[in-house]
Design a protein around this motif. Structure first.
Motif: not given
Length: 167
Positions: A37, A42, A90-92, A97-98, A115-118
């Motif tokens: 992070d 982040e 996807s997500s963090r 994504l990372d 971002k935000g794909y399952k």
């Protein structure tokens, strides 16, 4: 042995930093995303400093890729330093994504993220629908299993491949 799911490994990692005994009797196997992070910008959201942990090793040995559609303006990794490319993630905590965030923040490539794909399967579908132009942090074995047809049909350019070990 205790399973402690939540927040892509961040729940476990925060527990390790704040609650676990500091006598060497506790070992944790966390997701890589929970440890990067601060590198990804982040750090303000992390409830721990990953630099304070002692690291033993990794059970991970996959080869990861960044790929883009053949019709994207970015054809090589070198192009990504000069031209933007829209990647799906996807997500963090997820490598899709990372990894792209890490390459953008550390090396300065011009990745733009949706971002935000399952999950990675949904990112591949987004590439096929031309919602996004590519993906990073996708394991070679997963790409072959879930989107091998895109490789066989020569619809993707390999931008970069990376692994901990060549073997």
């Amino acid at each position: 042995v205790k399973n402690m799911p939540g927040a892509g490994g961040r729940k476990l990692t925060a527990w390790l930093a704040k609650v676990a005994p500091k006598d060497g009797s506790v070992v944790a196997a966390s997701q890589p995303g929970s440890l990067v992070d601060s590198v990804l910008g982040e750090g303000k959201n992390a409830k721990y400093d990953p630099r304070t942990f002692g690291y033993v090793g990794s059970a991970e040995s996959s080869v990861y890729l960044c790929v883009a559609r053949k019709d994207a303006a970015v054809k090589t990794f070198e192009d990504a330093f000069n031209k933007p490319v829209l990647l799906g993630g996807s997500s963090r905590g997820a490598s899709t994504l990372d990894t792209a965030s890490l390459l953008k923040n550390v090396l300065g490539v011009k990745f733009k993220m949706v971002k935000g794909y399952k999950g990675s399967h949904e990112v591949i579908l987004a590439i096929e629908r031309n919602e996004v132009q590519g993906v990073c942090g996708y394991a070679w074995s997963s790409l072959l299993a879930t989107a091998g047809h895109l490789m066989r049909e020569n619809k993707l350019n390999l931008l970069v491949q990376y692994a901990i070990d060549e073997s």
